[in-house]
Design a protein around this motif. Structure first.
Motif, PDB file in Angstrom:
ATOM      1  N   PRO A  82      15.805  27.359 -13.968  1.00  0.00           N
ATOM      2  CA  PRO A  82      15.220  26.012 -13.974  1.00  0.00           C
ATOM      3  C   PRO A  82      13.937  25.956 -14.792  1.00  0.00           C
ATOM      4  CG  PRO A  82      15.937  26.590 -11.763  1.00  0.00           C
ATOM      5  CD  PRO A  82      16.084  27.832 -12.592  1.00  0.00           C
ATOM      6  N   ALA A  83      13.750  24.833 -15.489  1.00  0.00           N
ATOM      7  CA  ALA A  83      12.569  24.639 -16.325  1.00  0.00           C
ATOM      8  C   ALA A  83      11.314  24.536 -15.473  1.00  0.00           C
ATOM      9  CB  ALA A  83      12.738  23.375 -17.172  1.00  0.00           C
ATOM     10  N   TRP A  84      10.161  24.787 -16.094  1.00  0.00           N
ATOM     11  CA  TRP A  84       8.891  24.719 -15.387  1.00  0.00           C
ATOM     12  C   TRP A  84       7.807  24.329 -16.371  1.00  0.00           C
ATOM     13  CZ3 TRP A  84       5.135  28.482 -16.709  1.00  0.00           C
ATOM     14  CH2 TRP A  84       5.617  29.532 -17.517  1.00  0.00           C
ATOM     15  N   GLN A  85       6.640  23.984 -15.830  1.00  0.00           N
ATOM     16  CA  GLN A  85       5.510  23.574 -16.635  1.00  0.00           C
ATOM     17  C   GLN A  85       4.324  24.496 -16.362  1.00  0.00           C
ATOM     18  OE1 GLN A  85       5.584  21.156 -18.958  1.00  0.00           O
ATOM     19  NE2 GLN A  85       7.754  20.864 -18.482  1.00  0.00           N
ATOM     20  N   PRO A  86       3.363  24.583 -17.293  1.00  0.00           N
ATOM     21  CA  PRO A  86       2.196  25.436 -17.068  1.00  0.00           C
ATOM     22  C   PRO A  86       1.510  25.122 -15.747  1.00  0.00           C
ATOM     23  CG  PRO A  86       2.225  24.680 -19.334  1.00  0.00           C
ATOM     24  CD  PRO A  86       3.325  23.944 -18.630  1.00  0.00           C
ATOM     25  N   GLY A  87       1.144  26.169 -15.033  1.00  0.00           N
ATOM     26  CA  GLY A  87       0.513  26.026 -13.730  1.00  0.00           C
ATOM     27  C   GLY A  87       1.469  26.193 -12.564  1.00  0.00           C
ATOM     28  N   ALA A  88       2.771  26.266 -12.838  1.00  0.00           N
ATOM     29  CA  ALA A  88       3.761  26.362 -11.768  1.00  0.00           C
ATOM     30  C   ALA A  88       3.749  27.747 -11.134  1.00  0.00           C
ATOM     31  CB  ALA A  88       5.155  26.047 -12.311  1.00  0.00           C
ATOM     32  N   HIS A  89       4.197  27.794  -9.884  1.00  0.00           N
ATOM     33  CA  HIS A  89       4.300  29.064  -9.178  1.00  0.00           C
ATOM     34  C   HIS A  89       5.698  29.228  -8.612  1.00  0.00           C
ATOM     35  CE1 HIS A  89       3.206  26.249  -5.888  1.00  0.00           C
ATOM     36  NE2 HIS A  89       4.050  26.995  -5.200  1.00  0.00           N
ATOM     37  N   LEU A  90       6.030  30.456  -8.292  1.00  0.00           N
ATOM     38  CA  LEU A  90       7.335  30.817  -7.766  1.00  0.00           C
ATOM     39  C   LEU A  90       7.137  31.385  -6.370  1.00  0.00           C
ATOM     40  CD1 LEU A  90      10.239  30.856  -8.987  1.00  0.00           C
ATOM     41  CD2 LEU A  90       9.857  33.284  -9.482  1.00  0.00           C
ATOM     42  N   ARG A  91       7.921  30.900  -5.435  1.00  0.00           N
ATOM     43  CA  ARG A  91       7.858  31.411  -4.061  1.00  0.00           C
ATOM     44  C   ARG A  91       8.970  32.431  -3.877  1.00  0.00           C
ATOM     45  NH1 ARG A  91       8.066  27.573   1.336  1.00  0.00           N
ATOM     46  NH2 ARG A  91       8.454  29.182   2.898  1.00  0.00           N
ATOM     47  N   LEU A  92       8.588  33.693  -3.783  1.00  0.00           N
ATOM     48  CA  LEU A  92       9.546  34.785  -3.688  1.00  0.00           C
ATOM     49  C   LEU A  92       9.771  35.197  -2.238  1.00  0.00           C
ATOM     50  CD1 LEU A  92       8.413  37.220  -6.531  1.00  0.00           C
ATOM     51  CD2 LEU A  92      10.284  35.578  -6.596  1.00  0.00           C
ATOM     52  N   THR A  93      11.001  35.525  -1.921  1.00  0.00           N
ATOM     53  CA  THR A  93      11.322  36.174  -0.655  1.00  0.00           C
ATOM     54  C   THR A  93      11.561  37.636  -0.963  1.00  0.00           C
ATOM     55  OG1 THR A  93      12.342  34.160   0.219  1.00  0.00           O
ATOM     56  CG2 THR A  93      12.861  36.223   1.330  1.00  0.00           C
ATOM     57  N   LEU A  94      10.659  38.488  -0.528  1.00  0.00           N
ATOM     58  CA  LEU A  94      10.739  39.905  -0.830  1.00  0.00           C
ATOM     59  C   LEU A  94      11.788  40.583   0.051  1.00  0.00           C
ATOM     60  CD1 LEU A  94       6.905  40.625  -1.124  1.00  0.00           C
ATOM     61  CD2 LEU A  94       8.518  39.943  -2.913  1.00  0.00           C
ATOM     62  N   PRO A  95      12.228  41.766  -0.321  1.00  0.00           N
ATOM     63  CA  PRO A  95      13.262  42.447   0.480  1.00  0.00           C
ATOM     64  C   PRO A  95      12.915  42.583   1.954  1.00  0.00           C
ATOM     65  CG  PRO A  95      13.013  43.544  -1.632  1.00  0.00           C
ATOM     66  CD  PRO A  95      11.928  42.489  -1.565  1.00  0.00           C
ATOM     67  N   SER A  96      11.620  42.680   2.281  1.00  0.00           N
ATOM     68  CA  SER A  96      11.215  42.807   3.681  1.00  0.00           C
ATOM     69  C   SER A  96      11.320  41.497   4.443  1.00  0.00           C
ATOM     70  CB  SER A  96       9.762  43.288   3.753  1.00  0.00           C
ATOM     71  OG  SER A  96       8.891  42.292   3.213  1.00  0.00           O
ATOM     72  N   GLY A  97      11.493  40.373   3.724  1.00  0.00           N
ATOM     73  CA  GLY A  97      11.470  39.062   4.349  1.00  0.00           C
ATOM     74  C   GLY A  97      10.161  38.327   4.147  1.00  0.00           C
ATOM     75  N   ARG A  98       9.118  39.031   3.685  1.00  0.00           N
ATOM     76  CA  ARG A  98       7.853  38.353   3.394  1.00  0.00           C
ATOM     77  C   ARG A  98       8.064  37.322   2.290  1.00  0.00           C
ATOM     78  NH1 ARG A  98       6.048  43.902   3.385  1.00  0.00           N
ATOM     79  NH2 ARG A  98       4.643  44.369   5.128  1.00  0.00           N
ATOM     80  N   GLU A  99       7.338  36.223   2.404  1.00  0.00           N
ATOM     81  CA  GLU A  99       7.366  35.201   1.362  1.00  0.00           C
ATOM     82  C   GLU A  99       5.980  35.114   0.731  1.00  0.00           C
ATOM     83  OE1 GLU A  99       8.838  31.625   3.227  1.00  0.00           O
ATOM     84  OE2 GLU A  99      10.868  32.089   2.550  1.00  0.00           O
TER      85      GLU A  99
END
Length: 383
Positions: A82-99
Motif C-alpha cells: 500500500p502507498a504511503w506519504q512522508p511521516g507515515a508509520h507502520l504498526r508491526l506485530t512482532l513474533p512475540s506478539g508485541r506491537e
C-alpha cells in the motif's frame, strides 16, 4: 384457542400478511429496541470493513549506526505494498506478539514509476526502492525499553515473517516553501522521506541532525548525498553538549516551517525558543509519551476486589499498571494506537486519548497510557 401464537394474518387468514411481514422485517433491521443495527450509526457513513493485516517478510537487514539496524520488509509474493506519504508509520506485530510503531524511512515516490520520471528529468536523486516494493524502517536498540527493539535486533533476520497494519500518518508533511528539519538521533527516520520530497519539489530546506557522536547518527552518508550544503550533522562530543533550541532554530529560513522529531528535551527546547526564532510554525513527533505536566495524583484498582495502586501526578497509569502486570500490552504510549486498552469498571476518568469514540468511552474503554482521573479519584479497571 392458542393465544400465545398470533395468527399469520391480521384477519386470521392462513397466509401471511405481506404488509406486516415487511413492517416486521423493517423494524428488526432499523429499530434500536429490537437490536437493529442501522439506527445506531450515521446512515450517511458507509460501513467500515476491518482491513486485513499485511503479511510481510524481512528481505534485507543492515547496520546503519551504533545500535541501529535497518530492515526492508516486502510482500512475500513480491507484489506492491500500500502507498504511503512522508511521516507515515507502520504498526508491526512482532513474533512475540508485541506491537510497535516504526516510521517508514524509505522513499514513497516508488509508487508509479516516478523513479524513471526523475531520471528522465535529469535529477541526481533516485527514488528509493523501499517505497511500495518494500517498506524500510530503522530501529535503535533500547536497553531499558519494553523489549520490542531488542527483539527486532536479536530475532528479525532475512526470511522472518510478521504482520503489520497498513501505514498511517500522524505527522504529515505539508511541503511549505521553506522548511527546517530537526532530527535527534533515530528521529531522522520520519524526516528522511520528507527531505527527499522537499528536494524533489525544489523547496528551500535545511536539516540539522544531532546525536551523541558521529557513530550514533543513522544514514549520515545518505543525508550528505542529498545536498552537503543543506545538511548539518552536529554531535554532542564535538560541541561540548546538546544544542540549545535557539542554536537549532538559527538554521531556519525566515518564515520556515519546522519539522522536529527527537527526544523530549530537544522538543521542549525547540518549543521554548520558537517565538524568538525566524521560523513561523512547528510540527513535531515524539519518540514516546509526553511528560505529564498537569496531572493530579489518583489511584487505580486491579479489579473490583484487587489491590489499589497510587498513580503519582507525574506518572501515567500505564506505567503503574505495568509494574503490577508486566505483560500488559502497549505500544505508542501517546493515546492513538489503542494497544493498551483496558475496561473501566468504576470511576470517572479524564480521557485524553485520540482514538476512542464517545461510544467506546461510554462502554467502558480506557487507554491508561494517557488517560487520568481527578485528584483522589479511584479508577477500577478490569486488568
Amino acid at each position: 384457542m392458542d393465544l400465545s401464537t398470533p395468527p399469520p394474518d391480521l384477519y386470521g387468514r392462513p397466509r401471511a400478511d405481506t404488509f406486516f411481514r415487511f413492517l416486521t422485517a423493517f423494524g428488526d433491521r432499523y429499530s434500536p429496541a429490537l437490536g437493529g443495527p442501522l439506527l445506531r450509526r450515521n446512515p450517511r457513513r458507509p460501513y467500515s470493513r476491518p482491513t486485513q493485516a499485511l503479511q510481510l517478510v524481512v528481505t534485507a537487514r543492515r547496520q546503519v549506526a551504533a545500535d541501529v539496524v535497518e530492515l526492508t520488509l516486502a510482500d512475500p509474493s513480491g507484489g506492491p505494498l500500500p502507498a504511503w506519504q512522508p511521516g507515515a508509520h507502520l504498526r508491526l506485530t512482532l513474533p512475540s506478539g508485541r506491537e510497535r510503531h516504526y516510521s517508514l524511512c524509505g522513499d514513497p515516490a516508488d509508487q508509479a514509476g516516478q523513479a524513471g520520471q526523475a531520471e528522465q528529468a535529469g535529477q541526481a536523486e533516485q527514488a528509493d526502492p523501499a517505497g511500495r516494493s518494500g517498506y524500510r524502517i530503522a530501529v535503535r536498540r533500547l536497553p531499558d525499553g519494553g523489549g520490542g527493539s531488542a527483539e527486532i535486533h536479536d530475532t528479525l533476520h532475512p526470511g522472518t515473517r510478521l504482520a503489520a497494519r497498513r501505514p498511517r500518518n500522524g505527522f504529515a508533511f505539508c511541503a511549505e516553501p521553506a522548511v527546517l528539519f530537526l532530527a535527534g538521533g533515530i528521529g531522522i527516520t520520519p524526516l528522511l522521506p520528507m527531505l527527499r520530497e522537499a528536494r524533489r519539489n525544489g523547496l528551500d530546506w535545511h536539516l540539522v541532525h544531532t546525536g551523541r557522536s558521529a557513530d550514533t547518527l543513522p544514514f549520515a552518508a545518505e543525508l550528505r548525498a542529498l545536498d552537503p550544503a543543506r545538511v548539518h550533522l552536529r554531535t554532542d562530543d564535538e560541541h561540548g553538549g546538546p544544542p540549545t533550541g535557539a542554536e537549532l532554530l538559527a538554521h531556519a529560513p525566515r518564515g520556515a516551517a519546522v519539522y522536529c522529531c527527537g527526544p523530549a528535551p530537544m522538543l521542549t527546547a525547540v518549543q521554548r525558543a520558537l517565538d524568538a526564532s525566524p521560523a513561523a510554525s512547528l510540527h513535531f513527533e515524539r519518540f514516546g509519551a509526553a511528560p505529564v505536566t498537569d496531572g493530579e495524583p489518583f489511584a487505580v484498582r486491579l479489579g473490583a476486589d484487587g489491590p489499589e495502586l497510587p498513580v503519582p501526578a507525574d506518572r501515567s497509569a500505564l506505567d503503574v499498571l505495568r509494574e503490577a502486570r508486566p505483560g500488559l500490552p502497549y505500544s505508542c504510549k501517546q493515546g492513538f494506537c489503542g494497544t493498551c486498552e483496558v475496561r473501566l469498571l468504576a470511576g470517572t476518568p479524564d480521557h485524553r486519548d485520540r482514538r476512542l469514540t464517545p461510544e467506546r468511552r461510554a462502554a467502558g474503554a480506557l487507554l491508561p497510557c494517557v488517560s487520568r482521573a481527578a485528584a483522589g479519584e479511584t479508577l477500577v479497571l478490569d486488568v
